[in-house]
Write an enzyme that holds these catalytic residues in place. Structure first.
Site, short mmCIF file in Angstrom:
data_model
loop_
_atom_site.label_atom_id
_atom_site.label_comp_id
_atom_site.label_asym_id
_atom_site.label_seq_id
_atom_site.Cartn_x
_atom_site.Cartn_y
_atom_site.Cartn_z
N ARG A 130 87.42 93.33 42.69
CA ARG A 130 86.41 92.93 43.69
C ARG A 130 85.35 94.02 43.77
O ARG A 130 85.51 95.09 43.20
CB ARG A 130 87.05 92.67 45.05
CG ARG A 130 87.83 93.85 45.59
CD ARG A 130 88.41 93.56 46.97
NE ARG A 130 89.20 94.70 47.41
CZ ARG A 130 89.75 94.81 48.60
NH1 ARG A 130 89.63 93.84 49.47
NH2 ARG A 130 90.42 95.88 48.92
N GLU A 150 83.36 95.92 52.27
CA GLU A 150 83.29 97.29 51.75
C GLU A 150 82.39 97.40 50.52
O GLU A 150 82.86 97.68 49.40
CB GLU A 150 84.70 97.82 51.46
CG GLU A 150 85.54 97.93 52.71
CD GLU A 150 86.89 98.62 52.50
OE1 GLU A 150 87.36 98.64 51.35
OE2 GLU A 150 87.46 99.12 53.47
N GLU A 165 89.09 97.42 60.62
CA GLU A 165 90.42 97.33 60.01
C GLU A 165 91.17 98.62 60.28
O GLU A 165 90.56 99.68 60.40
CB GLU A 165 90.32 97.18 58.48
CG GLU A 165 89.68 95.93 57.97
CD GLU A 165 89.61 95.92 56.43
OE1 GLU A 165 90.42 96.61 55.78
OE2 GLU A 165 88.74 95.23 55.91
#
Ligand code: GLA
Ligand code: ZN
Length: 676
Positions: free
Chosen positions: A115, A154, A309
């Site tokens: 990713r 992110e 998170e």
């Protein structure tokens, strides 16, 4: 910052939820809703890894399943933070548009997988992301259950493909105008590396140029700008869908791949993912570093941020998957709130079954029941957040700031010398931060672009590269009565990493009353020490060790408070103080141990009458304040393994938590409330 202020009436509690992994188990969603409600969970983040489900084939959109879940949760009092899926694309997209795949610095194109591995310049990728975001904005973002839009996941990394090279060359053309000007600013005469035209410029690569510091610095700036531009495009796509809600993007812990400050005008609320390695070293040290990250994120927009998170248990991508000891999930969640977060959110709410995060901690684990240690502590934390909901949107007023600047960090670590086996930039910032926090002063973490007005004391570790008129800001700050504490290796280069001529710290020699003449790099394990000068005005009375770097300075008006004990520079200054205008300018010449910073700042704060929320804060106790127009809330958190006594702030009233006669339990949190 855009016009969409993020306002909630409760502290957000919940976290990342991936229902796309559970669509074949309808009973799981219902069960999760029950468990969420029991735990006081009021917010979930969804969508960022759902692209294959949302668009299984190009142009075939299936969004209803996600809309149904948003709606079902909303009926149960649970809000959604809607993530855009750009962080991980479907396989078909990579096959159909190979140009979206990232190219590394060795000029190799990636295969599909992982990713955050897309090219952020690629018009194809931008188009596909635009289309899906626009649709999500229209169909899901407009649902009343969606309270916040979350861009990607992110952002990070760089791409060296031909499209990115071309964009970089344009960026440089815009910045420098002519190739002659670029050559001049980059000092390309060195090793005959002059360019004849912008087309000849290549991004830094081990196959080519890695030694031209100005090129590397500008490349990093470009990568930030290009990523922020991509983020802006993502936001505009959501808005084009008709949903105009506040926006965030989750930032990483002390990440230096991007300069997060450049996202200030894209996001409405700053948020970050907090994964400290609890229990690797004493918890009180981890707590300080984590607190500093919270303060950094809050300082970006100078208003409440979000902890987007955190792990409710172990973090399986770290060296060791350490369990959180009882009380630490709660303590870490409340620490976020103490430092200005309006949330405590976890990754992940339900543990995935397969692939790389199947052993990552989760609120609901594979067992799936509520009788687990982690779930119980999450429930207790939910109750605590509920009790603290009055704090939502209250502010953190900081009297102190640490200048911890991303561009400076890039440059100082790339510079070659005075130490290629570790430049203590982060360490020095953490030591200074830790020392000022021992005074209980709220502290902003700012960069050179930020104003210094309004602070009483500003700590400036290793400000090697001056940009954004920083030297002028420091001068004005001290002149107008501020206290500046700056260290060695400051004011050395300009914003293209070219050394200043005529003495350093550049243009501040009169402010600090000294000139730096040389700097000595120390081998690992080598030490020097600093002894107090008799009768010094801070009353310093013990010696401290120093390592790594020892700068030699020549004073011109500054008082010498401490001096080197060893080597040929024995007797030269280690700590100096200079009155300038209405303020004071302190200079630390060497990489000193923590105790030095703690003692020196304790004495400066006392001598300069800076008011602190509490006298004598014991080691491992964190004191932070938030305030509304009516009340001052003082958090006292104990990150020690044993109960610790504190002298309570008067006339504060215990408002949250339990202490017995001023004793705060292990990992305990108490909050006092004082009417203003
Ligand atoms: C990051 C990501 C999450 C997840 C967690 C695991 O912060 O944003 O998707 O991978 O790490 O710790
Ligand atoms: Zn690219």
């Amino acid at each position: 910052m855009s016009e969409h202020d993020f306002k909630t009436s409760q502290l957000l509690f919940g976290g990342d939820y991936n229902p796309e992994q559970w669509l074949d188990y309808p009973e799981i969603l219902e069960r999760d809703i029950e468990l969420f409600k029991q735990a006081g969970i009021n917010t979930v983040t969804m969508g960022m890894f759902s692209w294959s489900r949302l668009e299984p084939e190009e142009g075939q959109y299936h969004v209803q399943w996600l809309l149904d879940i948003v709606d079902r949760l909303y009926q149960n009092g649970i809000y959604t933070i809607l993530g855009t899926p750009s962080g991980a694309r479907p396989n078909w997209l990579a096959r159909q548009y190979p140009q979206v795949l990232r190219v590394d610095s060795m000029r190799r194109r990636n295969l599909f997988g992982g990713r955050q591995n897309h090219c952020y310049t690629s018009p194809d990728y931008r188009k596909k992301v635009w289309e899906i975001n626009r649709l999500l904005g229209e169909k899901i973002g407009t649902h009343p259950g969606v309270i916040l839009l979350h861009l990607s996941n992110e952002y990070g990394g760089d791409c060296h493909c031909p499209l990115c090279q071309a964009a970089f060359r344009n960026w440089l053309k815009e910045k420098y105008g002519t190739i002659q000007e670029l050559n001049r600013r980059w000092n390309t005469e060195f090793w005959s590396h002059t360019y004849q035209s912008f087309d000849q410029i290549e991004s830094p690569s081990p196959l080519g140029e890695m030694m031209l510091h100005a090129l590397t610095l500008d490349w990093k700036r470009f990568v930030t700008d290009q990523t922020a531009d991509f983020a802006r495009m993502e936001k505009e796509a959501l808005y084009a869908g008709g949903c105009k809600k506040p926006v965030t993007s989750n930032f990483m812990d002390d990440f230096d791949g991007l300069n997060y400050r450049k996202f200030k005008d894209v996001i409405d609320v700053a948020s970050w993912d907090s994964y400290p390695e609890w229990h690797r070293k004493p918890e009180k040290e981890t707590a300080v570093e984590t607190a500093m990250q919270h303060d950094f994120m809050r300082s970006l927009l100078k208003k409440p941020h979000l902890m987007m998170e955190s792990s409710p248990s172990s973090t399986n991508w770290q060296d060791v998957s350490k369990l959180r000891k009882p009380g630490v999930i709660r303590a870490a969640s409340l620490q976020a709130v103490a430092h200005g977060s309006d949330s405590a959110l976890y990754f992940q709410l339900r543990q995935s079954r397969g692939a790389s995060e199947k052993f990552h901690g989760a609120v609901i684990d594979h067992y799936g029941g509520e009788d687990t240690r982690v779930y119980r502590e999450v429930c207790e934390t939910g109750q605590a957040l509920e009790a603290l909901s009055e704090l939502t949107q209250t502010s953190v007023h900081a009297q102190a700031a640490v200048v911890y600047d991303t561009e400076n960090r890039w440059a100082v670590l790339d510079a070659q010398g005075p130490r290629n086996i570790g430049m203590p930039y982060k360490d020095t910032a953490v030591k200074m931060y830790s020392a000022i926090r021992r005074q209980g002063l709220n502290t902003d973490i700012i960069d050179m672009e930020d104003p210094l007005d309004g602070y009483q004391i500003v700590l400036i570790p290793m400000a090697y590269l001056f940009h954004a008129d920083f030297e002028q800001k420091v001068r004005n700050f001290v002149e107008n009565g501020g206290i500046a504490v700056m260290t060695f290796w400051s004011g050395i280069v300009d914003d293209t990493d070219a050394c200043f001529l005529g003495g350093t710290p550049h243009s501040l020699m009169d402010v600090f009353g000294l000139r730096s003449t040389e700097i000595d790099g120390l081998y690992d394990g080598e030490e020097n020490s600093a002894a107090p000068v008799k009768g010094n005005s801070l009353g310093l009375d013990r010696t401290y060790t120093c390592r790594n770097l020892c700068e030699l300075v020549k004073t011109s008006g500054a008082e010498v408070l401490m001096e080197y004990e060893k080597d040929f520079y024995q007797g030269l200054p280690v700590l100096t103080r200079h009155a300038f205008g209405k303020g004071k300018a302190f200079y630390v010449c060497a990489d000193m141990e923590q105790a030095f910073y703690t003692d020196v700042l304790t004495r400066i704060i006392k001598q300069e009458n800076v008011s602190t929320p509490m006298e004598q804060i014991p080691d491992g106790i964190e004191v932070s304040t938030r305030e509304s127009s009516e009340y001052l809330y003082t958090f006292v958190q104990n990150f020690n393994h044993e109960p610790v006594s504190v002298s309570l702030p008067e006339p504060a009233v215990l408002w949250f938590g339990t202490e017995t006669k001023g004793t705060v339990p292990e990992y305990g949190t108490v909050v006092y409330r004082t009417k203003k």
